[in-house]
Design a protein around this motif. Structure first.
Motif, PDB file in Angstrom:
ATOM      1  N   ASP A 157     -36.421 -55.327 102.614  1.00 22.28           N
ATOM      2  CA  ASP A 157     -37.449 -56.357 102.787  1.00 22.28           C
ATOM      3  C   ASP A 157     -38.364 -56.380 101.566  1.00 22.28           C
ATOM      4  O   ASP A 157     -39.596 -56.368 101.681  1.00 22.28           O
ATOM      5  N   SER A 158     -37.755 -56.379 100.390  1.00 20.08           N
ATOM      6  CA  SER A 158     -38.528 -56.306  99.150  1.00 20.08           C
ATOM      7  C   SER A 158     -39.049 -57.677  98.747  1.00 20.08           C
ATOM      8  O   SER A 158     -38.681 -58.704  99.327  1.00 20.08           O
ATOM      9  N   THR A 159     -39.894 -57.673  97.724  1.00 22.13           N
ATOM     10  CA  THR A 159     -40.573 -58.906  97.330  1.00 22.13           C
ATOM     11  C   THR A 159     -39.684 -59.841  96.526  1.00 22.13           C
ATOM     12  O   THR A 159     -40.030 -61.012  96.335  1.00 22.13           O
ATOM     13  N   GLY A 160     -38.565 -59.326  96.004  1.00 23.25           N
ATOM     14  CA  GLY A 160     -37.706 -60.126  95.149  1.00 23.25           C
ATOM     15  C   GLY A 160     -38.044 -60.001  93.678  1.00 23.25           C
ATOM     16  O   GLY A 160     -37.352 -60.576  92.832  1.00 23.25           O
ATOM     17  N   LEU A 161     -39.101 -59.245  93.352  1.00 20.38           N
ATOM     18  CA  LEU A 161     -39.466 -58.982  91.963  1.00 20.38           C
ATOM     19  C   LEU A 161     -38.862 -57.639  91.543  1.00 20.38           C
ATOM     20  O   LEU A 161     -38.960 -56.648  92.284  1.00 20.38           O
ATOM     21  N   ASN A 162     -38.257 -57.612  90.352  1.00 17.37           N
ATOM     22  CA  ASN A 162     -37.527 -56.420  89.930  1.00 17.37           C
ATOM     23  C   ASN A 162     -37.908 -56.009  88.513  1.00 17.37           C
ATOM     24  O   ASN A 162     -38.219 -56.857  87.667  1.00 17.37           O
ATOM     25  N   ALA A 163     -37.850 -54.692  88.262  1.00 16.44           N
ATOM     26  CA  ALA A 163     -37.967 -54.136  86.918  1.00 16.44           C
ATOM     27  C   ALA A 163     -36.803 -53.182  86.711  1.00 16.44           C
ATOM     28  O   ALA A 163     -36.176 -52.717  87.674  1.00 16.44           O
ATOM     29  N   LEU A 164     -36.513 -52.884  85.438  1.00 20.43           N
ATOM     30  CA  LEU A 164     -35.308 -52.120  85.100  1.00 20.43           C
ATOM     31  C   LEU A 164     -35.625 -51.162  83.968  1.00 20.43           C
ATOM     32  O   LEU A 164     -36.226 -51.552  82.965  1.00 20.43           O
ATOM     33  N   ALA A 165     -35.211 -49.890  84.127  1.00 17.38           N
ATOM     34  CA  ALA A 165     -35.441 -48.894  83.087  1.00 17.38           C
ATOM     35  C   ALA A 165     -34.194 -48.033  82.928  1.00 17.38           C
ATOM     36  O   ALA A 165     -33.514 -47.720  83.903  1.00 17.38           O
ATOM     37  N   GLY A 166     -33.904 -47.669  81.661  1.00 17.10           N
ATOM     38  CA  GLY A 166     -32.742 -46.835  81.398  1.00 17.10           C
ATOM     39  C   GLY A 166     -32.929 -46.030  80.132  1.00 17.10           C
ATOM     40  O   GLY A 166     -33.761 -46.358  79.280  1.00 17.10           O
ATOM     41  N   LEU A 167     -32.148 -44.973  80.004  1.00 20.49           N
ATOM     42  CA  LEU A 167     -32.272 -44.051  78.877  1.00 20.49           C
ATOM     43  C   LEU A 167     -30.911 -43.772  78.252  1.00 20.49           C
ATOM     44  O   LEU A 167     -29.882 -43.884  78.916  1.00 20.49           O
ATOM     45  N   SER A 168     -30.928 -43.453  76.974  1.00 23.51           N
ATOM     46  CA  SER A 168     -29.704 -43.114  76.244  1.00 23.51           C
ATOM     47  C   SER A 168     -28.685 -44.243  76.402  1.00 23.51           C
ATOM     48  O   SER A 168     -28.988 -45.380  76.096  1.00 23.51           O
ATOM     49  N   THR A 169     -27.489 -43.969  76.914  1.00 20.85           N
ATOM     50  CA  THR A 169     -26.494 -45.036  77.043  1.00 20.85           C
ATOM     51  C   THR A 169     -26.971 -46.151  77.968  1.00 20.85           C
ATOM     52  O   THR A 169     -26.695 -47.329  77.723  1.00 20.85           O
ATOM     53  N   SER A 170     -27.708 -45.795  79.022  1.00 20.72           N
ATOM     54  CA  SER A 170     -28.201 -46.845  79.912  1.00 20.72           C
ATOM     55  C   SER A 170     -29.394 -47.571  79.296  1.00 20.72           C
ATOM     56  O   SER A 170     -29.801 -48.626  79.794  1.00 20.72           O
TER      57      SER A 170
END
Length: 339
Positions: A157-170
């Motif tokens: 039941d999330s808001t539909g707003l997203n953030a994305l974080a990754g390190l090295s290969t990601s």
């Protein structure tokens, strides 16, 4: 008419019907008893307090993917989703946010669902053109951009707003994903990722990770070095697609601090520790060059980003945990939260 003749006519009719049916199926390119394809779905949810473990069936990969979720303290109101991708081992081993940092504890007072997919070792979280004998069927771009987001929004039941974080290969992968689906992630943070993959230096970096370390074959990923798929998935070449996304990009210089030296030598005594230290220096120095190239490209396009160029630092976790803290205000802004 004799009974035997009638039976002969009936047999001919049965054969004709069968042949006609087979011909129609062949011409239509199908099979007579093809089963409908299963849709992507959350197949189970295991809850231990705020820690939820989802099993998500991916139709694209025809397998179930484990997705770990840390729910916000207050579940009575919808929260946005922060996707945190692990490094080369996909969170399957000890090279993960959970094992190497206190990130989850630090995020525990934030009103956010922390999303950690587990799997995809050595895949760069991209769509491979062919199944790999070692790394299997990889359709991670499809999973992250098409299959998983609506399932999470419904289940959490999330808001539909997203953030994305990754390190090295990601750290490479998060930029690729943001370009594959502009607008899906409002803010993106890439820590020590080499954004360029289509040129010889970038391809060598991908091959080192996917082939040398993970045992896969990049021929099954993007094909030979001159295949257009390399350029089509290169974040620097396709940087225009990052316009409108809040970006945080960080890297070290490769120059080790005394803490770096102690970490590498103590984690693997003897020559192995010294070798790992050398790799940490070389990899981060190369990533630094990649990041400078990405900045030059974004600057030429007039696309703003926040950069963290550390004057020191090798390729390991304490720097990425610090970068997560420093990038939080930008990540929060994209998710509609106060930093």
């Amino acid at each position: 008419m004799k009974l035997s003749a009638l039976r002969g006519i009936a047999a001919l009719r049965t054969t004709a019907v069968a042949l006609t049916g087979a011909l129609c199926v062949t011409m239509l390119g199908g099979t007579a008893s093809a089963a409908p394809q299963q849709s992507s779905a959350v197949t189970s949810v295991t809850k231990e307090g705020r820690a939820w473990r989802l099993q998500v069936y991916s139709a694209a990969m025809d397998t179930e993917i484990r997705v770990d979720v840390q729910r916000p303290a207050d579940e009575s109101t919808p929260a946005p989703n922060l996707y945190m991708l692990n490094g080369l081992d996909g969170g399957e081993g000890t090279a993960s946010w959970n094992a190497q940092t206190d990130a989850l504890e630090w995020l525990s007072d934030k009103h956010v669902n922390v999303i950690q997919p587990i799997g995809g070792r050595g895949s760069y979280y991209t769509d491979w053109q062919a199944e790999d004998p070692v790394l299997g069927l990889n359709k991670w771009t499809t999973f992250f951009t098409e299959e998983l987001p609506p399932l999470l929004d419904k289940t959490l039941d999330s808001t539909g707003l997203n953030a994305l974080a990754g390190l090295s290969t990601s750290g490479t992968s998060v930029l690729q994903l943001a370009e594959a689906k502009p607008g899906l992630w409002k803010s993106v943070a890439a820590y020590s990722g080499c954004a360029q993959i289509a040129d010889p230096v970038g391809q060598r970096f991908v091959k080192l990770s996917t082939e040398t370390w993970a045992g896969g074959d990049t021929m099954n990923m993007y094909g030979p070095p001159d295949s257009p798929l390399w350029a089509e998935n290169d974040p620097v070449i396709n940087a225009e697609k990052l316009r409108g996304t809040l970006l945080y990009i960080s890297t070290g210089s490769g120059i080790p601090m005394i803490e770096d030296v102690e970490y590498y030598l103590n984690s693997a005594p003897g020559p192995v520790g010294a070798l790992n230290l050398g790799l940490g220096v070389v990899i981060e120095a190369a990533v630094n060059g990649c990041t400078i190239n990405l900045k030059n490209r974004l600057d030429s396009l007039g696309i703003p980003a926040t950069y963290q160029f550390n004057p020191v630092g090798t390729h390991y976790w304490p720097y990425w945990e610090e970068a997560l803290h420093n990038s939080w205000p930008l990540l929060a802004q994209g998710m509609g939260l106060e930093g």
